[in-house]
Design a protein around this motif. Structure first.
Motif, short mmCIF file in Angstrom:
data_model
loop_
_atom_site.label_atom_id
_atom_site.label_comp_id
_atom_site.label_asym_id
_atom_site.label_seq_id
_atom_site.Cartn_x
_atom_site.Cartn_y
_atom_site.Cartn_z
N LEU A 1 20.15 -82.41 82.97
CA LEU A 1 20.19 -82.07 81.54
C LEU A 1 20.65 -80.62 81.35
O LEU A 1 21.47 -80.33 80.47
CB LEU A 1 18.81 -82.28 80.91
N ILE A 2 20.12 -79.72 82.18
CA ILE A 2 20.53 -78.31 82.10
C ILE A 2 22.04 -78.20 82.23
O ILE A 2 22.72 -77.55 81.43
CB ILE A 2 19.83 -77.47 83.20
N ASN A 3 22.58 -78.88 83.22
CA ASN A 3 24.03 -78.84 83.44
C ASN A 3 24.81 -79.44 82.27
O ASN A 3 25.85 -78.91 81.87
CB ASN A 3 24.40 -79.59 84.72
N GLN A 4 24.28 -80.53 81.77
CA GLN A 4 24.94 -81.21 80.65
C GLN A 4 25.01 -80.27 79.44
O GLN A 4 26.05 -80.15 78.78
CB GLN A 4 24.11 -82.46 80.32
N ILE A 5 23.91 -79.61 79.17
CA ILE A 5 23.86 -78.69 78.02
C ILE A 5 24.77 -77.49 78.26
O ILE A 5 25.56 -77.08 77.39
CB ILE A 5 22.40 -78.27 77.74
N ASN A 6 24.68 -76.91 79.47
CA ASN A 6 25.57 -75.79 79.81
C ASN A 6 27.04 -76.17 79.58
O ASN A 6 27.80 -75.41 78.99
CB ASN A 6 25.39 -75.39 81.28
N HIS A 7 27.38 -77.33 80.06
CA HIS A 7 28.76 -77.78 79.94
C HIS A 7 29.19 -77.88 78.48
O HIS A 7 30.27 -77.42 78.11
CB HIS A 7 28.90 -79.14 80.64
N LYS A 8 28.33 -78.44 77.65
CA LYS A 8 28.68 -78.59 76.22
C LYS A 8 28.86 -77.24 75.53
O LYS A 8 29.66 -77.11 74.61
CB LYS A 8 27.56 -79.35 75.48
N VAL A 9 28.08 -76.26 75.96
CA VAL A 9 28.18 -74.95 75.31
C VAL A 9 29.36 -74.15 75.88
O VAL A 9 30.12 -73.54 75.13
CB VAL A 9 26.87 -74.14 75.48
N TYR A 10 29.50 -74.17 77.18
CA TYR A 10 30.46 -73.26 77.80
C TYR A 10 31.90 -73.77 77.76
O TYR A 10 32.84 -72.99 77.58
CB TYR A 10 30.06 -72.97 79.26
N GLN A 11 32.08 -75.07 77.96
CA GLN A 11 33.44 -75.57 78.13
C GLN A 11 34.37 -75.23 76.96
O GLN A 11 35.50 -74.79 77.18
CB GLN A 11 33.42 -77.08 78.40
N PRO A 12 33.90 -75.38 75.71
CA PRO A 12 34.82 -75.09 74.59
C PRO A 12 35.23 -73.62 74.50
O PRO A 12 36.17 -73.29 73.78
CB PRO A 12 33.99 -75.46 73.35
N LEU A 13 34.55 -72.74 75.23
CA LEU A 13 34.88 -71.31 75.15
C LEU A 13 36.18 -71.00 75.86
O LEU A 13 36.86 -70.02 75.53
CB LEU A 13 33.75 -70.47 75.77
N GLU A 14 36.52 -71.81 76.83
CA GLU A 14 37.67 -71.49 77.68
C GLU A 14 38.97 -71.42 76.87
O GLU A 14 39.68 -70.42 76.93
CB GLU A 14 37.79 -72.52 78.81
N SER A 15 39.21 -72.46 76.09
CA SER A 15 40.51 -72.52 75.42
C SER A 15 40.62 -71.55 74.25
O SER A 15 41.73 -71.18 73.85
CB SER A 15 40.78 -73.95 74.93
N ILE A 16 39.50 -71.10 73.71
CA ILE A 16 39.58 -70.19 72.55
C ILE A 16 39.36 -68.73 72.94
O ILE A 16 39.21 -67.88 72.07
CB ILE A 16 38.64 -70.61 71.40
N GLY A 17 39.33 -68.45 74.23
CA GLY A 17 39.18 -67.05 74.64
C GLY A 17 37.80 -66.49 74.39
O GLY A 17 37.64 -65.34 73.99
N GLY A 18 36.79 -67.31 74.62
CA GLY A 18 35.42 -66.83 74.46
C GLY A 18 34.84 -66.33 75.77
O GLY A 18 35.54 -66.26 76.78
N SER A 19 33.57 -66.00 75.73
CA SER A 19 32.89 -65.53 76.93
C SER A 19 31.54 -66.20 77.06
O SER A 19 30.83 -66.38 76.07
CB SER A 19 32.71 -64.02 76.88
N ILE A 20 31.16 -66.52 78.29
CA ILE A 20 29.85 -67.15 78.52
C ILE A 20 28.71 -66.15 78.39
O ILE A 20 27.56 -66.54 78.30
CB ILE A 20 29.79 -67.84 79.90
N SER A 21 29.04 -64.86 78.37
CA SER A 21 28.00 -63.86 78.11
C SER A 21 28.53 -62.70 77.30
O SER A 21 29.43 -61.99 77.72
CB SER A 21 27.41 -63.32 79.41
N GLY A 22 27.93 -62.49 76.14
CA GLY A 22 28.25 -61.32 75.36
C GLY A 22 27.47 -60.11 75.84
O GLY A 22 28.01 -59.02 75.93
N GLU A 23 26.18 -60.33 76.16
CA GLU A 23 25.37 -59.17 76.53
C GLU A 23 24.40 -59.39 77.68
O GLU A 23 24.02 -58.44 78.34
CB GLU A 23 24.63 -58.60 75.30
N HIS A 24 23.99 -60.60 77.96
CA HIS A 24 22.94 -60.80 78.97
C HIS A 24 23.45 -60.67 80.40
O HIS A 24 22.67 -60.37 81.31
CB HIS A 24 22.27 -62.16 78.79
N GLY A 25 24.72 -60.92 80.60
CA GLY A 25 25.28 -60.85 81.94
C GLY A 25 25.35 -62.21 82.63
O GLY A 25 25.10 -63.25 82.01
N ILE A 26 25.67 -62.18 83.91
CA ILE A 26 25.93 -63.41 84.67
C ILE A 26 24.79 -63.74 85.63
O ILE A 26 24.32 -64.89 85.67
CB ILE A 26 27.26 -63.25 85.47
N GLY A 27 24.34 -62.76 86.38
CA GLY A 27 23.22 -62.99 87.31
C GLY A 27 23.48 -64.15 88.23
O GLY A 27 24.56 -64.28 88.80
#
Lengths: 463, 463
Positions: A396-422
């Motif tokens: 479920l964690i992966n499924q949710i991550n995928h839904k949030v992160y994947q659309p960022l790629e084509s529109i030039g978004g970022s998976i982290s604005g401030e929290h970082g990657i860790g």
């Protein structure tokens, strides 16, 4: 006792090299991990020279180290395993100097943000950095993660406030540029390497931060808007009209606002639940009376221009505090959820409305997702999502991550604005960064830390 | 024809690979060098892909390259010798997009600063970067040198305005992060490497800059002060009172002001020659009428508090222009001198008064020194000196450099606030930076450009 522990004891007093039960007792519960710390040792250095010696020993022996600041990191950047040695910065917490004429503050990296804020305030100055964990977060961690917060719109990220830095490389070399200079173009600006690198390129030991004059006025207001396009237009309108004093511009989607102003939340709704979007904005000026009139006039003009539907100003400092509690308190959202997953994405500002709505719709397609709350620093293009869910499976964690992160790629978004990657976002880094960028990051990591002893496995895998 | 020239012609059209007489004719006079360009070839690429191919070829063959922007550099960063190939960015001058909602502008690196400013202005936005060479300087060079200018106090150096970047590494790898994001903490912020590295770590090919709302008001004033301590106090007072709108705060020492307001200078003195220091300040606000009243009130309060002795506001945009001509036109100073040597030092703000006076006194001890003019961006701690002298010997140049640079070491100053290091200041870099810092810079240079083909010998010698 391992040989390395003996070597480290020869550098630090024995009571500043914690091992075994002394580690587990002291760190019986690590925030966000629900378990005791499992480090090989915890070191408590007091000086940069000690850190230099520690790293020199660890580097020679290939001993991985993790730097511990306030441990408020949200992406696992300070997680430590039983093979790793933690360097806690807690004893390096001295605020060394406030220079009111230079408008700078100089401190060791273990100084706690709130204490630094207070020291600045005591001298009529403001450290603009501000976020929820301020009572625990240490300056070294703030800098190592390039922390953001509520006033980035006006004062920038932490990066923008760092004027001087001392850091120690993996081999113990001290890199010092403790200068109170706003402008310094004498060759490469090395401090930029360490800012935001999450402890993987060096250990930050001292910092000089820039301060600004304490504002003479503060005005906040909550506005209700119907369409996302209005949010963008209202941001530009207020930024132009407030001419340099607009300091925060925060957005809450309808459902988020409702939860944040309904019991058990403590603050009742300043505006009724009839708007799709709620913007909380803040102006830090010089003259309360005049600035209030200008702010009020701008809000009225915004209503008459149909940029917003309604607005209510905070009439006192108590009310300002209440308004900001609405935005800053995440507990009412978390209380609605069995389990949560939290996000910190960046999106070009005009695209936020459609994209967040799309992501939210997609998330609700997942049967286990119960709630999605959207809010954040829209003036900076940085949106937080709190996703409530009925269970906590890896799938479920992966499924949710995928839904949030994947659309960022084509529109030039970022998976982290401030929290970082860790470690939590490491496997999604390719969404924000190209293979060439990631390769260059690895080149940097290998040149600065060839033994891969500094926070190994965080941000990047070197394999 | 050299083999490498043939390879390069296979990438570019023949008419975009200039050699021999075509180089010397086209560059019969290089600014600040008084001689024709002596490059092995000048390349005129049109695309990032072409630059990638060029660098790949040059890297394989160990061919050094120098990137040419507007060639307005003041420290020799673009000097090119007969073994080097110049890559001129002049054909990569396209402004690709202005996104008013994101408040960003996207361009190729060869776009000229003034054209970018104009494009922003045409869309109701301001590119805050502004300095004398704007009609010639290209954005790639502006970014590669982290240019400063007159509005750093409010909007920061170029570094602060770069949100997206594309650059090409020595081996031809394209590093692209063309994102319109204000906040992006997804791992190392690689663009920071290239900003201010003077073309030694990569070739910047595209940039996205952040824009701000066009100001609705502008107010300038000239103030006269007796003591340097007043300058520091006046800066803090106006910055606090103007709450975010103070955009420039420039200082002229008495003798400088006198020359800049006496024939052949075109603008007569707005204040008499009775003050030791003259501050020219600028506020960019939202409402001309109201902002003027506030500004005027603050000046009166400053006089009554004895922060300043006198002040005169500019009453119209024509007068604002005249006031700024005083500060920006260096020709009246140069006209007073047989030969000049110019400086761009940074000093912690409270120390500027004593230190600059000391440096000026020391310079006048040198018999060949005829004039010393001091002025600059005191609000940013960045001071320019123009030293007039009777001759131009190498010995004298060194003597003067030594007198200016040596005192900076012990007080934490910098040999360059904004112009950079290039080749002219390379031998003084140790004054601003520690041996460990310089070693780390060399490590970076070697990892990113192992063949040392990118602007070799600028900033650092790798030996």
């Amino acid at each position: 006792m391992a040989a390395i522990i003996s070597s480290l004891i020869s550098v630090l007093d024995k009571n500043r090299v914690l091992t075994e039960s002394r580690v587990k007792e002291r760190y019986s519960h690590v925030w966000q991990m629900d378990q005791p710390l499992n480090a090989k040792a915890v070191l408590l250095p007091k000086t940069t020279a000690e850190i230099s010696e520690i790293l020199s020993i660890c580097n020679e022996q290939g001993q991985p180290v993790v730097v511990h600041g306030g441990l408020t990191n949200l992406v696992g950047s300070t997680e430590t395993n039983s093979n790793e040695i933690a360097i806690s910065m807690e004893k390096m917490n001295s605020i060394e100097e406030i220079d009111s004429s230079s408008r700078t503050i100089t401190m060791q990296a273990g100084a706690i943000l709130e204490n630094v804020q207070q020291a600045a305030a005591d001298n009529g100055l403001l450290l603009p950095l501000n976020f929820g964990a301020k009572g625990t977060a240490q300056i070294g961690g703030v800098v190592a993660t390039n922390a953001g917060g509520l006033r980035v719109l006006r004062y920038g990220m932490t990066r923008q406030l760092v004027v001087g830095m001392e850091a120690v490389l993996a081999d113990g070399t001290i890199i010092s540029s403790m200068k109170k200079l706003i402008k310094n173009n004498s060759a490469y600006d090395l401090k930029q390497l360490f800012i935001g690198s999450e402890g993987t390129l060096g250990v930050i030991t001292k910092v000089i931060l820039r301060l600004v004059e304490s504002p003479g006025s503060r005005i906040s207001a909550l506005a209700g808007l119907e369409k996302y396009e209005q949010v963008v237009a209202f941001l530009r309108f207020m930024d132009k009209g407030l001419a340099g004093t607009l300091s925060s511009f925060e957005l809450m989607w309808h459902s988020t606002y409702k939860v944040l102003t309904s019991p058990p939340a403590t603050v009742p709704p300043p505006l009724p639940y009839v708007h799709n979007y709620y913007v909380l904005l803040d102006s830090l000026g010089s003259d309360q009376k005049h600035d209030s009139i200008r702010f009020q006039n701008l809000l009225e003009e915004a209503i008459s221009k149909e940029l917003i539907q309604d607005a209510v100003p905070a009439e006192s400092s108590t009310e300002i505090g209440r308004f900001w509690t609405i935005r800053e308190d995440v507990d009412p959202m978390v209380a609605q959820c069995n389990h949560t997953q939290q996000f910190d994405i960046s999106i070009p500002i005009p695209l936020i409305g459609d994209l967040v709505n799309k992501i939210v719709d997609e998330l609700y397609q997942i049967p286990e997702v119960e709630k999605v709350f959207a809010f954040g620093h829209v003036g900076d293009g940085n949106i937080h999502l709190v996703v409530g869910k009925s269970c906590q499976s890896e799938h479920l964690i992966n499924q949710i991550n995928h839904k949030v992160y994947q659309p960022l790629e084509s529109i030039g978004g970022s998976i982290s604005g401030e929290h970082g990657i860790g470690i939590h976002k490491k496997h999604f880094l390719h969404i924000s960064r190209t293979p060439e960028e990631i390769r260059l990051m690895k080149t940097l990591k290998r040149s600065l830390d060839p033994g891969n002893i500094l926070n190994p496995g965080k941000i990047l895998d070197l394999t």
